[in-house]
Design a protein around this motif. Structure first.
Motif, PDB file in Angstrom:
ATOM      1  N   ASN A 160     127.355 -27.867  33.277  1.00  0.00           N
ATOM      2  CA  ASN A 160     127.718 -28.406  32.020  1.00  0.00           C
ATOM      3  C   ASN A 160     129.256 -28.708  32.172  1.00  0.00           C
ATOM      4  O   ASN A 160     130.061 -27.984  32.774  1.00  0.00           O
ATOM      5  CB  ASN A 160     127.644 -27.720  30.845  1.00  0.00           C
ATOM      6  N   LEU A 161     129.904 -29.495  31.210  1.00  0.00           N
ATOM      7  CA  LEU A 161     131.226 -29.891  31.441  1.00  0.00           C
ATOM      8  C   LEU A 161     132.188 -28.789  31.115  1.00  0.00           C
ATOM      9  O   LEU A 161     133.399 -28.892  31.608  1.00  0.00           O
ATOM     10  CB  LEU A 161     131.723 -31.094  30.645  1.00  0.00           C
ATOM     11  N   TRP A 162     131.612 -28.003  30.385  1.00  0.00           N
ATOM     12  CA  TRP A 162     132.585 -26.845  29.864  1.00  0.00           C
ATOM     13  C   TRP A 162     132.550 -25.392  30.901  1.00  0.00           C
ATOM     14  O   TRP A 162     133.223 -24.553  30.331  1.00  0.00           O
ATOM     15  CB  TRP A 162     132.280 -26.461  28.456  1.00  0.00           C
ATOM     16  N   GLY A 163     131.653 -25.546  32.002  1.00  0.00           N
ATOM     17  CA  GLY A 163     131.774 -24.472  32.712  1.00  0.00           C
ATOM     18  C   GLY A 163     132.818 -24.221  33.331  1.00  0.00           C
ATOM     19  O   GLY A 163     133.268 -22.784  33.401  1.00  0.00           O
ATOM     20  N   ALA A 164     133.752 -25.088  33.838  1.00  0.00           N
ATOM     21  CA  ALA A 164     134.909 -24.510  34.409  1.00  0.00           C
ATOM     22  C   ALA A 164     136.092 -24.184  33.371  1.00  0.00           C
ATOM     23  O   ALA A 164     136.953 -23.223  33.739  1.00  0.00           O
ATOM     24  CB  ALA A 164     135.578 -25.939  35.030  1.00  0.00           C
ATOM     25  N   VAL A 165     135.852 -24.269  32.170  1.00  0.00           N
ATOM     26  CA  VAL A 165     136.837 -23.706  31.109  1.00  0.00           C
ATOM     27  C   VAL A 165     136.221 -22.356  30.690  1.00  0.00           C
ATOM     28  O   VAL A 165     136.947 -21.313  30.682  1.00  0.00           O
ATOM     29  CB  VAL A 165     137.069 -24.761  29.973  1.00  0.00           C
ATOM     30  N   LEU A 166     135.014 -22.283  30.326  1.00  0.00           N
ATOM     31  CA  LEU A 166     134.478 -21.368  29.682  1.00  0.00           C
ATOM     32  C   LEU A 166     133.826 -20.074  30.693  1.00  0.00           C
ATOM     33  O   LEU A 166     133.443 -19.092  30.355  1.00  0.00           O
ATOM     34  CB  LEU A 166     133.458 -21.582  28.804  1.00  0.00           C
ATOM     35  N   GLY A 167     133.540 -20.569  31.753  1.00  0.00           N
ATOM     36  CA  GLY A 167     132.987 -19.552  32.911  1.00  0.00           C
ATOM     37  C   GLY A 167     131.723 -18.733  32.379  1.00  0.00           C
ATOM     38  O   GLY A 167     130.846 -19.688  31.810  1.00  0.00           O
ATOM     39  N   ASP A 168     131.813 -17.367  32.578  1.00  0.00           N
ATOM     40  CA  ASP A 168     130.692 -16.761  32.170  1.00  0.00           C
ATOM     41  C   ASP A 168     130.298 -16.480  30.643  1.00  0.00           C
ATOM     42  O   ASP A 168     129.373 -15.997  30.515  1.00  0.00           O
ATOM     43  CB  ASP A 168     130.519 -15.226  32.694  1.00  0.00           C
ATOM     44  N   GLN A 169     131.493 -17.211  29.751  1.00  0.00           N
ATOM     45  CA  GLN A 169     131.207 -17.272  28.511  1.00  0.00           C
ATOM     46  C   GLN A 169     130.754 -18.517  27.856  1.00  0.00           C
ATOM     47  O   GLN A 169     130.555 -18.764  26.607  1.00  0.00           O
ATOM     48  CB  GLN A 169     132.781 -17.180  27.830  1.00  0.00           C
ATOM     49  N   SER A 170     130.145 -19.265  28.744  1.00  0.00           N
ATOM     50  CA  SER A 170     129.533 -20.708  28.209  1.00  0.00           C
ATOM     51  C   SER A 170     128.286 -20.471  27.483  1.00  0.00           C
ATOM     52  O   SER A 170     128.103 -20.728  26.398  1.00  0.00           O
ATOM     53  CB  SER A 170     129.021 -21.350  29.512  1.00  0.00           C
ATOM     54  N   HIS A 171     127.476 -19.191  27.782  1.00  0.00           N
ATOM     55  CA  HIS A 171     126.282 -18.964  26.752  1.00  0.00           C
ATOM     56  C   HIS A 171     126.591 -18.597  25.699  1.00  0.00           C
ATOM     57  O   HIS A 171     125.904 -19.014  24.498  1.00  0.00           O
ATOM     58  CB  HIS A 171     125.366 -18.142  27.698  1.00  0.00           C
ATOM     59  N   ALA A 172     127.698 -17.890  25.550  1.00  0.00           N
ATOM     60  CA  ALA A 172     127.973 -17.402  24.307  1.00  0.00           C
ATOM     61  C   ALA A 172     128.615 -18.485  23.416  1.00  0.00           C
ATOM     62  O   ALA A 172     128.766 -18.205  22.049  1.00  0.00           O
ATOM     63  CB  ALA A 172     129.319 -15.994  24.501  1.00  0.00           C
ATOM     64  N   ALA A 173     129.219 -19.516  24.055  1.00  0.00           N
ATOM     65  CA  ALA A 173     129.666 -20.774  23.216  1.00  0.00           C
ATOM     66  C   ALA A 173     128.558 -21.634  22.784  1.00  0.00           C
ATOM     67  O   ALA A 173     128.518 -22.816  22.304  1.00  0.00           O
ATOM     68  CB  ALA A 173     130.625 -21.342  24.005  1.00  0.00           C
ATOM     69  N   GLY A 174     127.259 -21.233  23.148  1.00  0.00           N
ATOM     70  CA  GLY A 174     126.387 -22.031  23.023  1.00  0.00           C
ATOM     71  C   GLY A 174     125.770 -23.109  23.694  1.00  0.00           C
ATOM     72  O   GLY A 174     125.127 -24.368  23.606  1.00  0.00           O
ATOM     73  N   ILE A 175     126.359 -23.106  25.079  1.00  0.00           N
ATOM     74  CA  ILE A 175     125.955 -23.892  26.051  1.00  0.00           C
ATOM     75  C   ILE A 175     124.853 -23.323  26.980  1.00  0.00           C
ATOM     76  O   ILE A 175     125.299 -22.275  27.815  1.00  0.00           O
ATOM     77  CB  ILE A 175     127.316 -24.261  26.995  1.00  0.00           C
ATOM     78  N   ASN A 176     123.549 -23.725  26.849  1.00  0.00           N
ATOM     79  CA  ASN A 176     122.474 -23.130  27.677  1.00  0.00           C
ATOM     80  C   ASN A 176     121.692 -24.299  28.207  1.00  0.00           C
ATOM     81  O   ASN A 176     120.485 -23.878  29.056  1.00  0.00           O
ATOM     82  CB  ASN A 176     121.543 -22.466  26.473  1.00  0.00           C
ATOM     83  N   THR A 177     122.115 -25.510  28.116  1.00  0.00           N
ATOM     84  CA  THR A 177     121.384 -26.774  28.766  1.00  0.00           C
ATOM     85  C   THR A 177     122.071 -27.203  29.804  1.00  0.00           C
ATOM     86  O   THR A 177     123.523 -27.589  29.682  1.00  0.00           O
ATOM     87  CB  THR A 177     120.974 -27.413  27.817  1.00  0.00           C
ATOM     88  N   ASP A 178     121.496 -27.477  31.005  1.00  0.00           N
ATOM     89  CA  ASP A 178     122.014 -28.632  31.914  1.00  0.00           C
ATOM     90  C   ASP A 178     122.665 -30.045  31.451  1.00  0.00           C
ATOM     91  O   ASP A 178     121.610 -30.569  30.640  1.00  0.00           O
ATOM     92  CB  ASP A 178     121.350 -28.632  33.284  1.00  0.00           C
ATOM     93  N   LEU A 179     123.545 -30.428  31.782  1.00  0.00           N
ATOM     94  CA  LEU A 179     124.151 -31.640  31.294  1.00  0.00           C
ATOM     95  C   LEU A 179     123.586 -32.769  32.457  1.00  0.00           C
ATOM     96  O   LEU A 179     123.800 -32.428  33.761  1.00  0.00           O
ATOM     97  CB  LEU A 179     125.722 -31.844  31.134  1.00  0.00           C
ATOM     98  N   TRP A 180     123.179 -33.975  32.078  1.00  0.00           N
ATOM     99  CA  TRP A 180     122.578 -34.823  32.839  1.00  0.00           C
ATOM    100  C   TRP A 180     124.058 -35.744  33.262  1.00  0.00           C
ATOM    101  O   TRP A 180     124.694 -36.375  32.507  1.00  0.00           O
ATOM    102  CB  TRP A 180     121.907 -35.734  32.224  1.00  0.00           C
ATOM    103  N   TYR A 181     124.343 -35.428  34.310  1.00  0.00           N
ATOM    104  CA  TYR A 181     125.759 -35.993  34.981  1.00  0.00           C
ATOM    105  C   TYR A 181     125.671 -35.806  36.584  1.00  0.00           C
ATOM    106  O   TYR A 181     124.660 -35.672  37.197  1.00  0.00           O
ATOM    107  CB  TYR A 181     126.771 -34.803  34.551  1.00  0.00           C
ATOM    108  N   HIS A 182     126.697 -36.626  37.005  1.00  0.00           N
ATOM    109  CA  HIS A 182     126.770 -37.103  38.561  1.00  0.00           C
ATOM    110  C   HIS A 182     127.254 -35.670  39.266  1.00  0.00           C
ATOM    111  O   HIS A 182     128.125 -35.696  39.794  1.00  0.00           O
ATOM    112  CB  HIS A 182     127.373 -38.069  38.942  1.00  0.00           C
ATOM    113  N   TRP A 183     126.347 -34.831  39.348  1.00  0.00           N
ATOM    114  CA  TRP A 183     126.793 -33.330  39.850  1.00  0.00           C
ATOM    115  C   TRP A 183     126.566 -33.292  41.326  1.00  0.00           C
ATOM    116  O   TRP A 183     126.741 -32.435  42.037  1.00  0.00           O
ATOM    117  CB  TRP A 183     125.635 -32.222  39.411  1.00  0.00           C
ATOM    118  N   GLY A 184     125.922 -34.433  41.950  1.00  0.00           N
ATOM    119  CA  GLY A 184     125.360 -34.387  43.570  1.00  0.00           C
ATOM    120  C   GLY A 184     126.389 -33.759  44.249  1.00  0.00           C
ATOM    121  O   GLY A 184     126.224 -32.932  45.049  1.00  0.00           O
TER     122      GLY A 184
END
Length: 638
Positions: A160-184
């Motif tokens: 998710n876009l916010w993973g680099a900011v929130l790190g292991d607190q991402s789930h606590a911020a309600g981020i539980n789903t992978d974003l469709w993005y150019h991650w390749g």
């Protein structure tokens, strides 16, 4: 003074990593290659091997990194199923059914080695960071953001876009789903970082970037070989020029003129070559591989490659859909059976990929998928008018690509074919449809991608392929014109490639300062305070932090955050969902609690961005360097 080692890896380490990465890609791709493709064109065969290996390793790395199945896991599964099906089909063939294998000769391999070395070296110029005088040069902050994601995604456990900011607190911020993005490219670089021990920025830009440049060369050459005849060396040259060339010269006078005269902005009309546009390289490999397979009459491989490209990134879906819609209409009007059938394929394939990725595998669309398309019927006439104006502007800027495209459309020689004509319609229809789509996607923050993608991956390369074919099949003035345009476009592309390296506009950092902070932090995240910055999820200091090898977080909210379209679109309130402000709490007090919540113990201040006074009283200076000062947050560290 202690001389710390350079934070950048040595050339020997990088070469071993690049060769090892290419060996892994081609080894994996060779294992997946259906035997029915073993006798195809050597360039096509090598392209499909490389693209297949790249896709498989991406899905494999994503699965290992996230410790679970995800939408990118689908791609290796499909590849294995296709390889098994193709193997079963090949068992029905007799020895007499198999054509003679198009093998690589010593001369071909020498040409590939020379072209590959030149391309990977030249295309890496804008990504170089060491200046040779003890300083490190920043690259574009988007690239630093990608490197930040390499560190953030494994911690977050979600792409998710916010993973680099929130790190292991991402789930606590309600981020539980992978974003469709150019991650390749990011997942490939994560694998390289973990296996080969390279710093994130080097794994991404130096190793992954060089591997992608080599694969782009093959894919562009294979596509060119489907449009014209010639020796392998000639195809490699045409392929290299097609991903280097551009249509406009990026000089201040030209850019200012565009800004002053284009009514709806000029950024969407930027002409950036695949050699320079890092974010498009991965999808460029897949799309060009699909085109090459289609031109060489390998329809099943082309559709599978296109489907995988669409699953890989929404950019591909948008570009394919608008281009497909355009040539479907063109084919029906002109009663060209092959053209409208190709249009249907370009519409159905991304539609299925979208349905599978979003509805079946539950990936999340940027912005939540809400309000992407402007559906106000009262505005349709105005949007249509704007789209036509944008099309006129785009055609004007694309003037140097049009002779090559028109040659493919109108050629009558014995080697001309229907696919060549359809490909030309793709480019022309893609220009028209992408300009219209840009206006209809007015509420989407990054709507410009639909135009840039079509131009970068289809229109500009096709213009060079067509001109090279025109050079082959023409005499006299037409031949000279084709050569002159190829040379002009290539020189402009070369200028754009070298300009970032020579430009003094990027910040520089003493290598010793970066190394000192790197030694202190040892991979720990750090924060900073700024009054002006990019979006919260994509900080301006991302490149410098990636050089250090740590995640970086802007700790303070900015006053105008909610006024920015991109910030609203990508959800600037995520940090507040993690940590709600308390009643009567000021921004600095919240920032200190935010740092503590994220496990950030250090903050960095810069000569033009000193620490705010309320933060200085709560911190202890640890390092005082010429380019920055490092403080420990006393309360956060306790």
């Amino acid at each position: 003074m202690i001389n710390l080692p350079s934070p950048e890896p040595g050339i020997g380490h990088l070469l071993i990593a690049i060769l090892g990465t290419l060996a892994a890609i081609f080894g994996t791709g060779w294992a997946l290659l259906p035997s029915g493709l073993a006798s195809s064109s050597k360039l096509l065969r090598s392209t499909l091997i490389g693209a297949s290996g790249l896709l498989f390793l991406t899905g494999f790395s994503a699965t290992l990194t996230l410790h679970r199945l995800n939408y990118l896991t689908l791609i290796p599964v499909l590849q294995i199923i296709y390889a098994a099906w193709a193997h079963w089909q090949s068992r029905k063939q007799t020895d007499t059914d198999s054509p003679v294998r198009d093998a690589w000769t010593k001369q071909d391999l020498l040409a590939l080695f020379v072209a590959g070395t030149v391309v990977t070296t030249l295309f890496h110029v804008p990504l170089q960071r060491e200046l040779g005088d003890g300083t490190l040069r920043e690259v574009h902050s988007d690239l630093g953001y990608f490197a930040q994601q390499m560190m953030g995604i494994p911690e977050a456990g979600v792409a998710n876009l916010w993973g680099a900011v929130l790190g292991d607190q991402s789930h606590a911020a309600g981020i539980n789903t992978d974003l469709w993005y150019h991650w390749g490219s990011i997942f490939i670089a994560i694998g390289i970082h973990k296996v080969m021990g390279l710093p994130p920025l080097a794994a991404l830009l130096d190793v992954t970037g060089s591997a992608m440049n080599f694969l782009l060369l093959l894919a562009a050459a294979a596509t060119a070989s489907g449009l014209m005849r010639g020796k392998t060396g000639w195809m490699l040259l045409v392929g290299a020029l097609s991903i280097l060339a551009t249509q406009t010269l990026k000089v201040p006078v030209m850019l200012q003129w565009m800004n002053d005269h284009f009514p709806y902005g000029s950024f969407q009309h930027s002409k950036v070559s695949l050699a320079l546009f890092f974010a498009y390289k991965y999808e460029g490999i897949l799309v060009l591989s699909a085109l090459a397979a289609w031109l060489h009459r390998q329809s099943a491989a082309a559709i599978l490659m296109l489907f995988c490209a669409c699953v890989s990134a929404p950019h591909t879906v948008a570009a394919c859909a608008v281009t497909g819609a355009a040539i479907l209409v063109i084919g029906l009007i002109l009663r060209q059976h092959d053209t409208w059938r190709t249009g249907i394929t370009l519409l159905v394939t991304p539609a299925i990929a979208w349905a599978v990725t979003i509805l079946l595998l539950h990936a999340e669309m940027a912005g939540g998928g809400k309000g992407i398309v402007m559906m106000n019927t009262a505005a349709i006439a105005e949007i249509t008018k704007r789209g036509l104006i944008e099309t006129g502007i785009s055609l004007m800027i694309s003037i140097l690509s049009l002779p090559g495209i028109l040659h493919l459309l109108l050629a009558k020689d014995q080697d001309a074919n229907k696919n060549m004509r359809t490909l030309a319609w793709m480019a022309l229809g893609g220009i028209l449809a992408s300009c219209g789509a840009f206006q209809f996607l007015g509420q989407m923050a990054d709507s410009f991608h639909v135009m840039l993608f079509v131009q970068t991956i289809l229109v500009m390369p096709l213009g060079i392929w067509g001109l090279a074919r025109m050079f082959q099949h023409s005499q006299g003035a037409r031949r000279s014109v084709a050569l002159a345009i190829i040379v002009a476009c290539s020189l402009m592309g070369l200028h754009d490639l070298i300009l970032p390296r020579l430009s003094q506009s990027r910040a520089t950092w003493p290598s010793s300062d970066i190394a000192a902070v790197q030694e202190l932090l040892n991979g720990q995240p750090f924060g900073y305070f700024a009054e002006k910055d990019r979006g919260w999820w994509i900080p301006e200091r991302s490149v410098m932090a990636s050089m250090i090898g740590s995640r970086v977080v802007r700790l303070n909210p900015m006053k105008d955050e909610q006024k920015k379209d991109a910030s609203r679109y990508y959800g600037y309130t995520r940090p507040f969902q993690l940590l709600a402000p308390e009643k009567g709490e000021n921004a600095y007090a919240w920032s200190l609690r935010f740092a503590e919540q994220l496990g950030i113990h250090y903050v960095v201040a810069f000569p033009n961005e000193p620490l705010p006074a309320p933060i200085t009283t709560r911190s202890k200076q640890i390092l005082n360097l010429p380019s920055m000062k490092v403080y420990e947050l006393v309360d956060a560290a306790q």
